[in-house]
Design a protein around this motif. Structure first.
Motif, PDB file in Angstrom:
ATOM      1  N   LEU A 171       0.827  -1.198   0.000  1.00 21.36           N
ATOM      2  CA  LEU A 171       0.000   0.000   0.000  1.00 21.36           C
ATOM      3  C   LEU A 171       0.866   1.254   0.000  1.00 21.36           C
ATOM      4  O   LEU A 171       1.987   1.262   0.519  1.00 21.36           O
ATOM      5  CB  LEU A 171      -0.920   0.001   1.223  1.00 21.36           C
ATOM      6  CG  LEU A 171      -1.937  -1.155   1.297  1.00 21.36           C
ATOM      7  CD1 LEU A 171      -2.706  -1.086   2.606  1.00 21.36           C
ATOM      8  CD2 LEU A 171      -2.879  -1.099   0.107  1.00 21.36           C
ATOM      9  N   GLY A 172       0.336   2.321  -0.591  1.00 18.48           N
ATOM     10  CA  GLY A 172       1.056   3.590  -0.624  1.00 18.48           C
ATOM     11  C   GLY A 172       0.133   4.749  -0.325  1.00 18.48           C
ATOM     12  O   GLY A 172      -1.046   4.736  -0.695  1.00 18.48           O
ATOM     13  N   ASN A 173       0.658   5.760   0.354  1.00 17.48           N
ATOM     14  CA  ASN A 173      -0.110   6.947   0.696  1.00 17.48           C
ATOM     15  C   ASN A 173       0.865   8.082   0.976  1.00 17.48           C
ATOM     16  O   ASN A 173       1.948   7.846   1.536  1.00 17.48           O
ATOM     17  CB  ASN A 173      -0.998   6.680   1.924  1.00 17.48           C
ATOM     18  CG  ASN A 173      -2.000   7.791   2.155  1.00 17.48           C
ATOM     19  OD1 ASN A 173      -1.633   8.876   2.607  1.00 17.48           O
ATOM     20  ND2 ASN A 173      -3.256   7.521   1.844  1.00 17.48           N
ATOM     21  N   VAL A 174       0.494   9.304   0.610  1.00 18.01           N
ATOM     22  CA  VAL A 174       1.390  10.446   0.811  1.00 18.01           C
ATOM     23  C   VAL A 174       1.726  10.647   2.286  1.00 18.01           C
ATOM     24  O   VAL A 174       2.757  11.251   2.617  1.00 18.01           O
ATOM     25  CB  VAL A 174       0.784  11.740   0.219  1.00 18.01           C
ATOM     26  CG1 VAL A 174       0.696  11.658  -1.294  1.00 18.01           C
ATOM     27  CG2 VAL A 174      -0.592  12.020   0.823  1.00 18.01           C
ATOM     28  N   ASN A 175       0.883  10.155   3.173  1.00 13.54           N
ATOM     29  CA  ASN A 175       1.138  10.334   4.608  1.00 13.54           C
ATOM     30  C   ASN A 175       2.362   9.550   5.077  1.00 13.54           C
ATOM     31  O   ASN A 175       2.893   9.830   6.160  1.00 13.54           O
ATOM     32  CB  ASN A 175      -0.088   9.903   5.421  1.00 13.54           C
ATOM     33  CG  ASN A 175      -1.290  10.799   5.174  1.00 13.54           C
ATOM     34  OD1 ASN A 175      -1.139  12.018   5.067  1.00 13.54           O
ATOM     35  ND2 ASN A 175      -2.470  10.214   5.072  1.00 13.54           N
ATOM     36  N   ARG A 199       0.042   6.846  -9.570  1.00 13.09           N
ATOM     37  CA  ARG A 199      -0.374   7.734  -8.484  1.00 13.09           C
ATOM     38  C   ARG A 199       0.293   9.095  -8.665  1.00 13.09           C
ATOM     39  O   ARG A 199       1.322   9.210  -9.331  1.00 13.09           O
ATOM     40  CB  ARG A 199       0.031   7.177  -7.108  1.00 13.09           C
ATOM     41  CG  ARG A 199      -0.791   6.004  -6.630  1.00 13.09           C
ATOM     42  CD  ARG A 199      -0.564   5.759  -5.146  1.00 13.09           C
ATOM     43  NE  ARG A 199       0.806   5.386  -4.846  1.00 13.09           N
ATOM     44  CZ  ARG A 199       1.511   5.883  -3.815  1.00 13.09           C
ATOM     45  NH1 ARG A 199       0.986   6.777  -2.989  1.00 13.09           N
ATOM     46  NH2 ARG A 199       2.749   5.469  -3.603  1.00 13.09           N
ATOM     47  N   SER A 200      -0.296  10.123  -8.062  1.00 16.79           N
ATOM     48  CA  SER A 200       0.292  11.462  -8.096  1.00 16.79           C
ATOM     49  C   SER A 200       0.377  12.013  -6.684  1.00 16.79           C
ATOM     50  O   SER A 200      -0.543  11.831  -5.880  1.00 16.79           O
ATOM     51  CB  SER A 200      -0.551  12.394  -8.970  1.00 16.79           C
ATOM     52  OG  SER A 200      -0.054  13.721  -8.898  1.00 16.79           O
ATOM     53  N   GLN A 201       1.461  12.689  -6.406  1.00 17.86           N
ATOM     54  CA  GLN A 201       1.673  13.262  -5.079  1.00 17.86           C
ATOM     55  C   GLN A 201       1.044  14.634  -4.923  1.00 17.86           C
ATOM     56  O   GLN A 201       0.606  15.000  -3.836  1.00 17.86           O
ATOM     57  CB  GLN A 201       3.179  13.364  -4.792  1.00 17.86           C
ATOM     58  CG  GLN A 201       3.511  13.998  -3.450  1.00 17.86           C
ATOM     59  CD  GLN A 201       4.994  13.968  -3.159  1.00 17.86           C
ATOM     60  OE1 GLN A 201       5.612  12.915  -3.224  1.00 17.86           O
ATOM     61  NE2 GLN A 201       5.581  15.121  -2.856  1.00 17.86           N
ATOM     62  N   ASP A 202       0.973  15.395  -6.026  1.00 17.58           N
ATOM     63  CA  ASP A 202       0.591  16.797  -5.867  1.00 17.58           C
ATOM     64  C   ASP A 202      -0.509  17.257  -6.814  1.00 17.58           C
ATOM     65  O   ASP A 202      -1.635  17.501  -6.401  1.00 17.58           O
ATOM     66  CB  ASP A 202       1.835  17.696  -6.033  1.00 17.58           C
ATOM     67  CG  ASP A 202       2.807  17.150  -7.062  1.00 17.58           C
ATOM     68  OD1 ASP A 202       2.366  16.825  -8.170  1.00 17.58           O
ATOM     69  OD2 ASP A 202       4.021  17.046  -6.750  1.00 17.58           O
TER      70      ASP A 202
END
Length: 335
Positions: free
Chosen positions: A183-187, A226-229
């Motif tokens: 799993l991935g998340n900006v947090n 995915r995109s961070q911003d």
């Protein structure tokens, strides 16, 4: 070349003003047979000029087109482009001839009176139904191709790769031996964990993070984005693939590489284009260009958008297996 362009623009503006002046003067004059004959001949001259320019552009500017698709799925994109191009081209050539030839043939004359037809149900039916059928076929083919690229449920053991976008760079993460991404998340972004991977997820332990894509020839690749911003767009032109990278969600597509990087460099179209590019670079004193597949951003995402790219290298399957085995896992890097 730029100076010539400015001269052309200046001449065009001058001719435009001259024509506007002539149109204003027409209010007090009536065209005679001589004027009509002259304008009819001018229509034929312009038709010849238009055909010459179209043929020139088709031949001389073909070198700027992309070479053959480097993915099997992209072959259908090329087919759809070719079908659409030829349909439009044939209609364009025929209609331009009819427009300018009829302008000459049916020019105004004192001895001829124009006939008026209120309507023709037969003609209306033909030019309504024919384009409708053509559009249904083209759109149907396009939807089939879209489903072909997007439906990854039936693929046997594809390589799963996450592509992560941020201003102004790309990162990539390969699923490990379990072929399942953690799993991935900006947090979770912290330190060298620049993709925000949840390291407490067991599926993330064998993932491999890289800054350059290596793909095996002939193996299905399942990309997740995915995109961070902000909104980016992952564009791989030689594979005929593009997908928006949207903050807060995962988008995806898949394709199968058809040619290795070295094989693509030997394609006649690529060789010709490379020679043309290097001729310009040599005149500027710049280093020679060597063809590579690239991942680009096709959204204007900020000041350095133009420089947001990642190299893609396609190799034989055994070379890929050797390369991926040499890459450190996230568990050994992120503590």
């Amino acid at each position: 070349m730029l100076a010539l362009f400015y001269i052309f623009i200046g001449v065009a503006i001058g001719v435009s003003f001259w024509q506007v002046t002539r149109i204003l003067n027409f209010r007090s004059s009536i065209a005679n047979d001589k004027d009509n004959k002259t304008q009819g001949k001018n229509a034929l001259y312009f038709m010849v000029f238009l055909y010459v320019m179209m043929v020139y552009c088709l031949i001389a500017m073909n070198v700027i087109m992309l070479p053959e698709s480097a993915s099997y799925e992209g072959e259908h994109d090329d087919n759809l482009f070719s079908i659409t191009f030829w349909l439009i081209g044939v209609v364009q050539f025929i209609m331009q001839f009819l427009i300018f030839f009829f302008t000459y043939k049916y020019k105004g004359s004192k001895d001829r009176k124009a006939k008026f037809y209120a309507d023709s149900h037969k003609l209306e039916f033909i030019w309504t139904v024919t384009p409708a059928i053509v559009l249904v076929v083209l759109i149907g083919y396009g939807l089939w191709q879209w489903n072909n690229v997007m439906d990854l449920s039936g693929e046997d053991d594809p390589i799963v790769i996450e592509v992560y976008s941020q201003q102004f760079r790309w990162d990539a993460r390969y699923a490990g031996e379990d072929n399942t991404l953690g799993l991935g998340n900006v947090n979770y972004i912290k330190g060298i964990n620049t993709m925000g991977v949840d390291m407490s997820d067991k599926n993330a332990q064998d993932d491999v993070q890289v800054t350059e894509l290596y793909l095996p020839k002939g193996r299905k690749i399942h990309f997740k984005f995915r995109s961070q911003d902000v909104l980016h767009s992952a564009y791989m032109p030689h594979f005929r693939a593009q997908m928006n990278c949207v903050p807060g969600m995962v988008t995806e597509f898949g394709f199968t590489p058809k040619y290795t990087t070295e094989e693509m460099r030997q394609q006649p179209e690529v060789i010709e284009k490379t020679l043309g590019i290097n001729k310009v670079r040599r005149a500027k004193g710049e280093d020679p260009y060597i063809f590579d597949y690239l991942l680009l951003c096709n959204k204007i995402c900020g000041a350095s958008h133009y420089n947001m790219q990642m190299k893609i290298t396609v190799v034989e399957p055994d070379e890929y297996e050797k390369w991926i085995a040499e890459q450190p896992t996230l568990a050994s890097v992120v503590k």
